[in-house]
Design an enzyme around this catalytic site. Structure first.
Site, PDB file in Angstrom:
ATOM      1  N   HIS A 272      87.662  -0.854 -70.321  1.00 30.45           N
ATOM      2  CA  HIS A 272      86.231  -1.076 -70.571  1.00 30.45           C
ATOM      3  C   HIS A 272      85.399  -0.639 -69.365  1.00 30.45           C
ATOM      4  O   HIS A 272      84.490  -1.339 -68.933  1.00 30.45           O
ATOM      5  CB  HIS A 272      85.971  -2.539 -70.916  1.00 30.45           C
ATOM      6  CG  HIS A 272      86.456  -2.924 -72.285  1.00 30.45           C
ATOM      7  ND1 HIS A 272      85.859  -2.487 -73.441  1.00 30.45           N
ATOM      8  CD2 HIS A 272      87.510  -3.689 -72.677  1.00 30.45           C
ATOM      9  CE1 HIS A 272      86.505  -2.976 -74.492  1.00 30.45           C
ATOM     10  NE2 HIS A 272      87.513  -3.704 -74.061  1.00 30.45           N
ATOM     11  N   ASP A 334      91.477  -6.774 -70.422  1.00 26.12           N
ATOM     12  CA  ASP A 334      91.815  -6.653 -71.841  1.00 26.12           C
ATOM     13  C   ASP A 334      91.665  -5.214 -72.328  1.00 26.12           C
ATOM     14  O   ASP A 334      90.946  -4.412 -71.739  1.00 26.12           O
ATOM     15  CB  ASP A 334      90.910  -7.565 -72.678  1.00 26.12           C
ATOM     16  CG  ASP A 334      89.443  -7.164 -72.595  1.00 26.12           C
ATOM     17  OD1 ASP A 334      88.968  -6.957 -71.461  1.00 26.12           O
ATOM     18  OD2 ASP A 334      88.789  -7.049 -73.639  1.00 26.12           O
ATOM     19  N   GLU A 335      92.330  -4.925 -73.410  1.00 24.86           N
ATOM     20  CA  GLU A 335      92.156  -3.698 -74.178  1.00 24.86           C
ATOM     21  C   GLU A 335      92.076  -2.456 -73.291  1.00 24.86           C
ATOM     22  O   GLU A 335      91.114  -1.696 -73.337  1.00 24.86           O
ATOM     23  CB  GLU A 335      90.901  -3.816 -75.060  1.00 24.86           C
ATOM     24  CG  GLU A 335      90.996  -4.947 -76.078  1.00 24.86           C
ATOM     25  CD  GLU A 335      89.745  -5.115 -76.919  1.00 24.86           C
ATOM     26  OE1 GLU A 335      89.859  -5.554 -78.066  1.00 24.86           O
ATOM     27  OE2 GLU A 335      88.641  -4.817 -76.401  1.00 24.86           O
ATOM     28  N   ALA A 336      93.134  -2.256 -72.483  1.00 22.11           N
ATOM     29  CA  ALA A 336      93.188  -1.105 -71.587  1.00 22.11           C
ATOM     30  C   ALA A 336      94.261  -0.128 -72.081  1.00 22.11           C
ATOM     31  O   ALA A 336      95.449  -0.299 -71.794  1.00 22.11           O
ATOM     32  CB  ALA A 336      93.499  -1.551 -70.160  1.00 22.11           C
TER      33      ALA A 336
END
EC number: 3.2.1.52
Length: 766
Positions: A272, A334-336
């Site tokens: 992000h 998160d969400e990498a």
């Protein structure tokens, strides 16, 4: 009698009024105090009332004086002596060691708030505030005197972490909006504001060492129109952005501190981070120019774990630390996606050099290195539960968002946990099944489910449970372009959460909470806070009694009446009064509404029921639906009711994560069947994919199957994918439906590499 509400006999005989017959507000405090004893009589607040406060309580004394002045027009004169008709703020011991505990004692002569320090005093003031009528909130009361109910309260919070989050990366809100948000959290005795300041779509905090973060990273060239799942994507063509100067950040931090709220900043890493890489391309592995993201989702541009990146992040964090006194700095995690790392020569060499297993352990290396730096500055990291992957940083606190399991794992590992699962605390989800709800990311999280949340999982023993610090509600703002939409999505669900994290979990009574919420919402009306009012909506439930189906209508508020029709005609005040469940033995359309004094409150409820050949028959599944998406049970697939066409997560859609599904329906006798149809949700941005194929089979004996396999275009972007099969009409007893899971989510899509979800709706047999 519950220890949470001790009502004195004197009060039951009648609330005593003041000499001028001013009636006090009936106490409806949120969050519910631990103990409250109501007594006869009332304190009268008038222009002669004085304030006596210990010298260490100056901030709270000023806050209370301003609150009273704005709410009543009365200017409290401070005095150092004890007097009649006085409000007293006193540092004193309580029956507990909890520094947030307070005692509130009110009789006809005085109001006394006692606590160990400023935090408890402030929470006592918030309870006192709710003993004024709602018109107090905007100073619109016509009375010059105010009667405050005589009572004794002893109160303290259940959890030390009581938080709300706000994402300002996807959409930006000015400092007045942020202050309003903080004021609402303070009224609810929340003590943590998680400020999500950096995102792919915008960097929102001034960093003097790196000016391009705001010159470039704070602005995107345009923004996605509609929902991410709408295909093809459309954009508004308008430049969008903004950021907070360091002076504004200091102002917000000080404002929150006066209200006993700690601001926890979030600086996302390693994922992000596309806005930062747009500003400084050398921070990415590709070293190529990229734009600030213009749509939502997960992006492959993440920080490259090299010395230049670490020096950059340390420089950013140095300035963040100087602005935020919080013990915690949130680092995201998160969400990498690891796509860039897999093709990066430096990353692969680093994995080999450090003896790491894979890119997940490389992320753990990244997080651990940043943790050590923050620890050296006297701070602690907190991150989303992906920081568990590849090994948990030793001192990290985990925010468990992908369910409770990450928190359970972290607690068993000895780490502190904040519970914030999507199932109970993601307030960007829809909160009503009403078709007129404003656009949201998806899912379904009604108020009742938030209120029933228990942040302590059964899997933890007593010692492990102590590591659960509390819970947090999250506001992600992809579909919240203005602050009114933020408050609409946050409230009243944040109000329910405030009671989850403050009040004891025993003896919780949802209907009693609703009665207090109805009054609290009047306060928000006076504060001009937009909120979602679903208190007057109808709830419908299909019930089975001895093999017969009935549809039951309910309303939360028992003093209201329900009127309805079953032929699809619109309601009016003379429509039939609902008194008992409606029998379902044919196709009908129910319309219903909550009425009071002949007036429709809230919106009209509409429910179509399709009484097809499989309704109320026997059904078997080879795998159980995921516990988070099994509200209606397997019978929901053949109960005559379609799920919502805009969102999954209601009681009709069943969700399965990664499994192939086999459904067997027993019609209990041979009947003619010519068509079978169903629907699948296809919200790819939320990891939900319609299946690649479905096989429909008919049989009279469960052995000899007449089968039709239906393939679908995997590239279809429609939100709802209908699939059906037609047959030459034949008499059969058994129907089998085999649903092939989509498989792994492809690269470049949100959730890439994870198993796809399958969501299936009503199976209609004709």
């Amino acid at each position: 009698m519950s220890n949470r509400l001790l009502i004195s006999v004197l009060f039951l005989l009648g609330i005593g009024c003041t000499s001028t017959d001013i009636k006090p507000e009936i106490p409806r405090i949120i969050p519910q105090p631990l103990e409250i004893e109501l007594n006869k009589g009332a304190f009268t607040l008038n222009p002669q009332t004085t304030l006596k406060a210990d010298e260490t309580l100056g901030v709270n004394a000023s806050y209370l004086k301003n609150l009273i002045r704005e709410g009543t027009g009365i200017e409290l004169e401070e005095t150092e002596t004890i007097a009649a008709n006085q409000i007293v703020l006193e540092v004193a011991g309580t029956d507990t060691e909890n520094e947030e505990a307070y005692e509130l004692e009110i009789d006809k002569n005085s109001i006394k708030i006692k606590a160990a320090g400023n935090r408890g005093i402030f929470y006592g003031i918030q309870s006192l505030r709710q003993l004024f009528p709602p018109c107090f909130e905007d100073g619109s009361c016509e009375d010059e005197k105010f009667a405050i109910q005589a009572l004794n309260i002893k109160d303290e919070p259940r959890f030390v972490y009581r938080g709300m989050h706000l994402d300002v990366g996807r959409h930006f809100f000015d400092i007045d909006d942020i202050k309003t948000y903080i004021d609402m959290l303070a009224m609810l005795k929340m003590n943590t504001f998680h400020w999500h300041l950096t995102e792919d779509q915008g960097w929102r905090i001034e960093i003097k060492k790196y000016p391009r973060l705001t010159e470039v990273g704070a602005y995107r060239k345009e923004t996605l129109i509609g929902h991410y799942n709408d295909q093809p994507h459309k954009f508004d063509g308008k430049r969008y952005g903004g950021f907070y100067t360091q002076e504004q950040v200091k102002e917000i931090v000080a404002y929150a501190a006066e209200r006993q709220i700690t601001v926890v900043p979030e600086i996302e890493m390693p994922g992000h981070s596309q806005a930062a890489i747009a500003a400084y391309p050398e921070l990415g592995c590709a070293k190529e120019p990229v734009e600030v993201a213009t749509k939502w989702g997960i992006f492959e541009e993440i920080y490259c774990p090299n010395e230049k990146t670490f020096a950059f992040l340390e420089g950013v964090l140095d300035e963040v630390i100087a602005l935020f006194p919080s013990e915690y700095i949130h680092i995201g995690g998160d969400e990498a996606p690891k796509t860039r790392w897999k093709s990066c020569a430096h990353c692969q060499q680093l994995i080999k050099k450090e003896g790491l297993k894979d890119e997940h352990e490389l992320q753990s290396y990244f997080i651990t290195r940043m943790e050590k730096y923050l620890n050296s500055k006297g701070r602690q990291i907190i991150g989303w539960d992906e920081i568990l992957e590849g090994g948990l940083a030793p001192n990290a606190t985990v925010m468990s968002w992908r369910g409770m399991q990450g928190g359970i794992e972290a607690a068993k590992h000895g780490n502190h946990v904040v519970m914030t699962p999507t199932s109970h605390s993601y307030f960007d989800y829809y909160q009503s099944e009403n078709e007129n709800e404003p656009l949201a990311i998806g899912g379904f999280l009604p108020l009742k489910k938030v209120y029933e949340f228990n942040p302590i999982p059964e899997e933890l023993n007593a010692e492990e449970a102590k590591l659960v610090l509390g819970a947090q509600g999250n506001i992600w703002t992809e579909y919240m372009p203005d602050f009114d939409k933020v408050t609409y999505m946050a409230f009243p669900r944040a109000i329910a959460l405030s009671e989850v994290v403050w009040s004891e979990d025993t003896d919780k009574d949802y209907l009693e909470f609703i009665s207090r919420l109805e009054r609290f919402q009047e306060r928000m009306d006076h504060l001009n806070i937009k909120y979602a009012n679903h208190l007057y909506e109808i709830e419908g439930e299909l019930i089975n009694e001895d093999g017969n189906l009935f549809y039951e209508l309910k309303t939360l508020l028992p003093d209201k009446e329900i009127r309805y029709t079953v032929d699809g005609t619109d309601l009016n005040s003379s429509s039939p009064l609902y008194t008992s469940p409606i029998k379902i033995d044919r196709n009908i359309t129910i319309k219903a509404g909550v009425y009071e004094d002949g007036e429709l409150l809230g919106s009209q409820f509409v429910q179509k029921l399709n009484y097809h050949k499989a309704v109320n028959k026997k059904i078997e599944l080879n795998v159980q639906p995921h516990e988070a998406y099994n509200a209606g049970g397997r019978e929901a697939l053949i109960n005559s009711i379609n799920g919502n066409s805009k969102r999954f997560g209601d009681s009709e859609w069943l969700g399965f994560w990664g499994d192939d599904l086999e459904i067997l329906i027993d019609l209990e006798e041979e009947v003619p069947v010519k068509k079978i149809s169903t629907r699948f949700f296809n919200a790819n941005g939320q990891w939900v994919y319609a299946p690649g194929s479905v096989t429909f089979s008919l049989s009279a004996d469960k052995e000899n199957m007449n089968s039709v396999t239906v393939e679908r275009d995997k590239n279809s972007g429609d939100l709802i994918i209908p699939m059906s099969a037609s047959f030459a009409e034949e008499k059969v007893r058994y129907i089998k439906i085999e649903v092939e899971n989509y498989g792994l989510i492809p690269d470049g899509k949100q959730g890439a590499g994870n198993r796809a979800w399958t969501f299936i709706d009503e199976i209609i047999v004709e």
